[in-house]
Design an enzyme around this catalytic site. Structure first.
Site, PDB file in Angstrom:
ATOM      1  N   HIS A  53     -51.052  55.398-135.730  1.00 28.97           N
ATOM      2  CA  HIS A  53     -49.663  54.961-135.789  1.00 28.97           C
ATOM      3  C   HIS A  53     -49.633  53.440-135.951  1.00 28.97           C
ATOM      4  CE1 HIS A  53     -47.692  58.613-133.605  1.00 28.97           C
ATOM      5  NE2 HIS A  53     -48.616  58.993-134.471  1.00 28.97           N
ATOM      6  N   GLU A  55     -48.024  51.150-134.434  1.00 28.95           N
ATOM      7  CA  GLU A  55     -48.093  50.387-133.182  1.00 28.95           C
ATOM      8  C   GLU A  55     -49.516  50.307-132.645  1.00 28.95           C
ATOM      9  OE1 GLU A  55     -44.177  52.827-133.059  1.00 28.95           O
ATOM     10  OE2 GLU A  55     -46.224  53.081-133.824  1.00 28.95           O
ATOM     11  N   CYS A  83     -43.416  56.572-129.959  1.00 21.64           N
ATOM     12  CA  CYS A  83     -43.622  57.880-129.337  1.00 21.64           C
ATOM     13  C   CYS A  83     -44.284  57.685-127.969  1.00 21.64           C
ATOM     14  CB  CYS A  83     -44.518  58.730-130.233  1.00 21.64           C
ATOM     15  SG  CYS A  83     -46.229  58.123-130.350  1.00 21.64           S
ATOM     16  N   CYS A  86     -47.697  55.816-128.159  1.00 19.47           N
ATOM     17  CA  CYS A  86     -47.567  54.388-128.427  1.00 19.47           C
ATOM     18  C   CYS A  86     -46.906  53.652-127.266  1.00 19.47           C
ATOM     19  CB  CYS A  86     -46.811  54.173-129.732  1.00 19.47           C
ATOM     20  SG  CYS A  86     -47.728  54.773-131.176  1.00 19.47           S
TER      21      CYS A  86
END
Length: 159
Positions: A53, A55, A83, A86
């Protein structure tokens, strides 16, 4: 233009890179002492890695740049609410502040579904600001998923 808007524009450029590569258009930048020290975009498909992801990748690069895993003094700008994975990484890395463009009502873990960033039972809390360039971020996401659905319908017409 304030600094939050300036940095979120950089995150949106990262999100656009993700979209151009067939990734969900989410971008992230980490700012420390008034400078971007890392940036990334979703790379889950390209890397075949559920952890890739924007992040997570931006946090890893920031830690490497600073030579420490504690990212105190840093702000992460994300085009979509992080999410649970993260959000947990933000708490673990001791990020001071998170700026979100738009909320994620399906997976968001910084106030939408869960609020990991403010969980009192954890040892760190993250200041969260939201709504910076929300419409631009939402537009990228809507257009991306609209195109995905259209492509899927063209490949498998209902009959």
């Amino acid at each position: 233009m304030n600094d939050d808007t300036k940095w979120m524009r950089s995150a949106l450029r990262e999100a656009a890179k993700a979209a151009s590569r067939g990734e969900v258009p989410v971008g992230a930048v980490v700012v420390y002492q008034g400078k971007i020290i890392s940036r990334s975009y979703n790379q889950v498909e390209g890397k075949c890695d559920a952890l890739a992801h924007a992040e997570i990748l931006a946090l890893r690069r920031a830690a490497k740049k600073l030579g420490r895993w504690r990212l105190t003094g840093c702000t992460l700008y994300a085009t979509l609410e992080p999410c649970a994975m993260c959000a947990g990484a933000l708490v673990q890395s001791r990020i001071d502040r998170l700026v979100i463009a738009c909320r994620d009502p399906k997976f968001g873990a910084c106030g939408s579904i869960f609020d990991i960033t403010h969980e009192k039972r954890l040892n760190h809390r993250v200041e969260v600001a939201e709504g910076i360039l929300a419409e631009q971020s939402r537009g990228l996401l809507v257009n991306f998923f609209r195109a995905k659905r259209k492509n899927r319908a063209e490949r498998w017409p209902s009959g």
